[in-house]
Design an enzyme around this catalytic site. Structure first.
Site, PDB file in Angstrom:
ATOM      1  N   LEU A 306       0.837  -1.202   0.000  1.00  0.00           N
ATOM      2  CA  LEU A 306       0.000   0.000   0.000  1.00  0.00           C
ATOM      3  C   LEU A 306       0.866   1.243   0.000  1.00  0.00           C
ATOM      4  CD1 LEU A 306      -2.422  -1.090   2.843  1.00  0.00           C
ATOM      5  CD2 LEU A 306      -3.200  -0.562   0.553  1.00  0.00           C
ATOM      6  N   ASP A 307       0.526   2.179  -0.873  1.00  0.00           N
ATOM      7  CA  ASP A 307       1.102   3.511  -0.745  1.00  0.00           C
ATOM      8  C   ASP A 307       0.431   4.195   0.447  1.00  0.00           C
ATOM      9  OD1 ASP A 307       2.595   5.850  -1.531  1.00  0.00           O
ATOM     10  OD2 ASP A 307       0.710   6.661  -2.277  1.00  0.00           O
ATOM     11  N   LYS A 308       1.109   5.167   1.061  1.00  0.00           N
ATOM     12  CA  LYS A 308       0.531   5.840   2.232  1.00  0.00           C
ATOM     13  C   LYS A 308      -0.346   7.014   1.824  1.00  0.00           C
ATOM     14  CE  LYS A 308       2.739   8.882   4.794  1.00  0.00           C
ATOM     15  NZ  LYS A 308       1.814  10.029   4.922  1.00  0.00           N
ATOM     16  N   THR A 309       0.266   8.032   1.238  1.00  0.00           N
ATOM     17  CA  THR A 309      -0.444   9.284   0.974  1.00  0.00           C
ATOM     18  C   THR A 309      -1.473   9.092  -0.135  1.00  0.00           C
ATOM     19  OG1 THR A 309       1.532  10.520   1.598  1.00  0.00           O
ATOM     20  CG2 THR A 309      -0.174  11.712   0.384  1.00  0.00           C
TER      21      THR A 309
END
Length: 761
Positions: A306-309
Site C-alpha cells: 500500500l502507498d501511504k499518501t
C-alpha cells in the site's frame, strides 16, 4: 463471429420441426416426420461443421465434434426423433449461452453503450452539434439535463448536479461548484451546465473506462483456457467409452447414447460465464477489472503493498490547529495567515483559507505579496508584515527560541506538518496540518485479511517516524519509508517470493510499482492518471474498502466456476457410464444433458450477485449517515478544546485554570452530554437493528458510560478546586482531562468508522 440472430434462428427452426414432425407422425406419415426431424438436425450439423472448419483454420480444435458425431450417428442409425431432440437441445443451449453471456456482461455493456457520440460546442454564442471526437481542449461545451458528460473539463456554471452511479456505484448525485474539475461519464441531472474541455475525448476519463470495459469483455481467464484444454481431452475419452459400449454390447445405440450425454458444456460455459459475471459485478460496484486473468490473480493474492499518501490517508492536508507563541490569539493568527494565503494557489494555502471560512470575520486583502517557492509567502495584512511558511523561512539567521523548539518537537511526536507564522519580524505561531487516516482504512485492512491477504506492507517516501505512526494506526504488518519509485518497485518484486502480490496506489509515482505487482490497483476517482493506466484494477470511487470487496467478488466467482465444472462434469461422466451400461437411452440422455447445461449456466450466473450473507450489516441510507457526520463535525471544536486544555491545564495560573475549566464544563454539559445521551437512547437501538450479534453496540455504550463518568468527575473536581484549591492539585484535574480527551478521541473515531461502513452509497 456468430451473428446475434443465428442462435435464436436455429432454435426457432428446431422448435418448429420437432412438433411438425410429431404431427406428421400422428397423421400416419412416418417418412415425412423422419424427413422433418432429420432436416432440422442436419441444418444444425451444417452449422457445427462450418464452425469446426473455421476453428481448424485458426489452428484450434473444436469441442463441438462430439455434438456433430451424436447428430450424425442418430441420423445414420435411423433415430430421427433423437436427432431432432439433440438439435433442439444444442440450439437451445447455444441460445441460452448467448443470452447468458450478454447478461453476464450487462454492466460492462452499460459502460460501453452509454459513451456519448455527440457534443454541443458553443462558438460565438451559437451551439454546434459535433462528433465527440472533434472536441478539443479549451472548447466551451453545453451539457443538457440527462446527457452524459462527453469529456473531462472545468465547470463554468455556478453549480452542477451529476449522477456518477454508472461509474462509481454510488447512488446519490454529487453537487459541484464553479471551477471544479469534472470527469467525463457522469450524467447531468440538474440544470444545463457549461464546461471548458480540458482533454480530448480519446484522453478523457470515460474513454479509458470504456477501453478497459471492452478489453474485459473480450478477455479469456487462465482458468477458462485450462477448462478448454480439459474439454478437448474429453473427446478421446468419450470416443473410448462409446467404442467400448458398442464393442461389449454389440448395440450401436449405446454408443450413440454416450455421445449424446458427453457434451463438455459444463467446462466451456461455467468458467467464462462465472468469470465474466464477476467482472460485471465489480463494474457495478465501481471496480473496473481489466480482464479475466486479473480477476483470477486477485482471488489468489496473499501479499498487499500500500502507498501511504492518498491511499491509507486522505491525501488532502487539513488544518489541525492553530498554535500561538503568546502575542496573538488563535483567531487573530488564523485571520492573518488566511488573508495572506489567499494570494497563493498552493494546496496548503487553500487548506488555511478553507479553515478560516468558518469565521464570521471576512478576510483582508493582502498587499506586496512575495512568494518563494518551497519556502513561503510574505506580505502586508492589516498593516502588519506577515510571513507564512517553513520555520527557516520565518526565523532566518536567528537561533530557535524555546517555543520554536518545543513546537518542532511536538510536531515530530504528533507526525504533523505546519506552516509557521511571523508577524512584524517575530515568530507568532504555527498552523498545524494533518493528512488523516482514511476512515475506512483499519476496517478495510481487516476485511482484506479475511479475504486471504497474509501480509500487508506500507510503502512511502515520507519520514520513517511519520510512516510508523500511520502504519500502527492502520494496522499494517511492515512499514518501509523514505522510498523512491525505484525502491518501491524493488520491494514489490521482492515480495513475490511470499505469494501473489497486490499493489494499491493513487499517484503518478505509484505507476511503476503498480505495473510490477501481479495485480496493480489504482484509486482512480480523480481521473485516468498514469497509475490508472498501469493498473489491472481501477477503483472509480476512492474507497480502500472496495479492494476487499473486489477480492471477495473474485474469490466467489472463481469458486462458482469450479463448482460448475466439478458438479457439471461429474454428472456428465455419470450419465456417460449409465448410457454405456444401457440404463440411459439417447432420447432421455439428450433431455438430461440439457438439464445439466441449464443448471451449470444458472449456477455461473450467481457470480452476478453478492451472495447470501454477503455483508455483516445492512446499510443505512446515505442521508442518515450525512446527518450523523454533521453532528460529529459540530462537536469537533469542543473536542479540540478538551484536548487543548488537557495539554496546558497544569501550567495555567490558578484563576485562569478555574475559569477555563468552568467554561469547558458548561459546554460539555450542554453540548456533549445531550448528544451522547441521544445517541445511547435513540441512535444505538437503530444501529443495533442494522448489525449482527446479540449486543453489537456494547463496546460503544461502555465508552458512553465512561464519558458520562469522567464529565461528572470533572464537575466534582471543579467544585472542590473552586472551594479549596489547596485540597486538589491541578495535575490531578489535568490527568482526568487527559483521560477524557483519550476516551472522546477513541469513541468518535470508532463511531466515524462505523457510520462510514454502514453508508449505503
Amino acid at each position: 463471429m456468430t451473428k446475434d440472430w443465428q442462435n435464436p434462428a436455429l432454435l426457432a427452426l428446431t422448435l418448429i420441426a420437432l412438433p411438425a414432425g410429431w404431427l406428421a407422425y400422428e397423421l400416419g406419415n412416418p417418412p415425412l416426420a423422419a424427413q422433418l426431424w432429420n432436416l432440422s438436425a442436419l441444418v444444425v450439423a451444417a452449422v457445427l461443421i462450418l464452425e469446426i472448419v473455421q476453428r481448424l483454420i485458426r489452428r484450434e480444435v473444436g469441442v463441438d465434434l462430439i455434438a456433430l458425431l451424436s447428430i450424425a450417428g442418430a441420423v445414420l442409425l435411423g433415430q430421427a426423433l433423437v436427432a431432432a431432440v439433440i438439435a433442439v437441445m444444442l440450439a437451445s443451449g447455444r441460445t441460452l449461452e448467448f443470452f447468458t453471456a450478454r447478461r453476464a456482461e450487462r454492466e460492462l455493456n452499460k459502460l460501453i453503450d452509454r459513451a456519448p457520440r455527440i457534443a454541443s460546442r458553443m462558438v460565438e454564442g451559437q451551439l454546434q452539434q459535433i462528433p465527440v471526437e472533434e472536441v478539443m481542449p479549451g472548447d466551451r461545451l453545453l451539457v443538457r439535463m440527462g446527457e452524459v458528460l462527453p469529456v473531462d473539463g472545468v465547470l463554468l456554471s455556478l453549480t452542477a448536479t451529476l449522477d456518477e452511479s454508472a461509474l462509481t456505484g454510488e447512488p446519490l448525485p454529487v453537487t459541484l461548484q464553479t471551477g471544479a474539475s469534472i470527469r467525463s461519464g457522469g450524467v447531468n441531472v440538474g440544470a444545463p451546465l457549461e464546461l471548458q474541455a480540458s482533454e480530448t475525448a480519446a484522453y478523457s476519463t470515460y474513454a479509458g473506462i470504456v477501453g478497459m470495459a471492452q478489453a474485459a469483455s473480450q478477455s479469456r481467464a487462465p482458468f477458462a483456457r485450462m477448462a478448454d484444454r480439459y474439454a478437448l481431452a474429453l473427446i478421446p475419452l468419450t470416443l473410448l467409452i462409446a467404442g467400448l459400449a458398442w464393442l461389449l454390447s454389440g448395440d450401436p445405440i449405446r454408443a450413440l447414447a454416450v455421445l449424446v450425454v458427453a457434451t463438455p458444456c459444463p467446462l466451456i460455459l461455467a468458467v467464462p460465464i462465472a468469470i465474466m459475471s464477476g467482472i460485471s459485478r465489480c463494474a457495478k460496484r465501481g471496480i473496473l477489472v481489466k480482464d479475466g486473468a486479473t480477476l483470477e490473480a486477485l482471488a489468489e493474492a496473499q501479499v498487499l503493498f500500500l502507498d501511504k499518501t492518498g491511499t491509507l490517508t486522505t491525501g488532502h492536508a487539513t488544518v489541525q490547529s492553530v498554535e500561538s507563541s503568546g502575542a496573538y490569539t488563535q483567531e487573530q493568527l488564523l485571520h492573518l495567515a488566511a488573508s495572506l494565503a489567499q494570494a497563493s494557489p498552493h494546496p496548503i494555502s487553500a487548506a488555511i483559507v478553507a479553515a478560516a471560512s468558518t469565521n464570521t470575520r471576512p478576510l483582508s486583502t493582502p498587499e506586496q505579496v512575495v512568494e518563494e517557492p518551497g519556502a513561503g509567502l510574505s506580505g502586508v495584512v492589516d498593516g502588519h508584515q506577515v510571513m507564512l511558511g517553513a520555520h527557516h523561512f520565518i526565523n532566518a539567521n536567528q537561533p530557535a527560541q524555546a517555543w520554536d523548539e518545543g513546537m518542532l518537537r511536538r510536531m515530530d511526536y504528533q507526525d504533523s506538518s505546519g506552516s509557521f507564522i511571523g508577524v512584524d519580524s517575530a515568530m507568532a505561531g504555527v498552523v498545524l496540518f494533518a493528512d488523516p487516516l482514511r476512515i475506512e482504512s483499519p476496517n478495510a485492512l481487516r476485511r482484506l485479511r479475511q479475504a486471504g491477504i497474509r501480509k500487508i506492507i506500507m510503502l512511502t517516501g515520507d519520514r520513517a517516524q511519520t510512516a510508523q505512526m500511520i502504519g500502527l494506526a492502520a494496522g499494517v504488518d511492515e512499514v518501509r519509508a523514505e522510498l523512491d519509485p525505484a525502491a518501491k518497485v524493488a520491494a514489490v518484486q521482492q515480495g513475490r517470493k511470499d505469494g501473489k502480490t497486490l499493489m494499491v496506489g493513487d499517484g503518478v509515482n505509484d505507476a511503476p510499482a503498480l505495473a510490477a505487482a501481479d495485480v496493480g490497483i489504482a484509486l482512480g476517482a480523480s481521473g485516468a492518471t498514469a497509475s490508472s493506466e498501469a493498473a489491472g484494477v481501477v477503483l472509480l470511487v476512492d474507497r480502500l474498502d472496495r479492494v476487499a470487496e473486489a477480492m471477495h467478488i473474485a474469490s466467489r466467482s472463481r469458486l462458482i466456476a469450479r463448482q460448475g465444472v466439478l458438479v457439471g462434469m461429474g454428472l456428465s461422466l455419470l450419465a456417460m457410464l449409465a448410457a454405456a451400461l444401457g440404463y440411459l437411452p439417447p432420447l432421455a440422455g439428450a433431455i438430461l444433458q440439457e438439464g445439466i447445461d441449464i443448471a451449470v449456466i444458472c449456477n455461473a450466473l450467481r457470480a452476478l450477485g453478492a451472495g447470501f450473507n454477503a455483508n455483516a450489516a445492512s446499510k443505512l441510507q446515505g442521508s442518515h449517515v450525512d446527518e450523523l457526520k454533521r453532528e460529529h463535525a459540530d462537536l469537533a471544536q469542543l473536542l479540540e478544546s478538551v484536548s487543548h486544555l488537557a495539554d496546558q491545564f497544569s501550567t495555567l495560573a490558578q484563576d485562569q485554570a478555574q475559569n477555563k475549566l468552568q467554561r469547558l464544563l458548561t459546554r460539555l454539559e450542554t453540548q456533549l452530554i445531550p448528544h451522547e445521551q441521544a445517541d445511547e437512547n435513540e441512535l444505538y437501538p437503530l444501529l443495533a437493528r442494522h448489525l449482527k450479534g446479540e449486543d453489537p453496540m456494547s463496546a460503544l455504550s461502555h465508552t458512553h458510560r465512561e464519558i458520562f463518568r469522567l464529565v461528572k468527575l470533572l464537575g466534582r473536581m471543579n467544585s472542590d478546586f473552586s472551594a479549596n484549591s489547596a485540597a486538589l492539585s491541578q495535575d490531578e484535574i489535568g490527568q482526568t482531562l487527559l483521560r477524557l480527551d483519550t476516551v472522546l478521541g477513541l469513541h468518535f473515531q470508532l463511531e466515524d468508522e462505523l457510520f462510514h461502513n454502514l453508508d449505503v452509497r
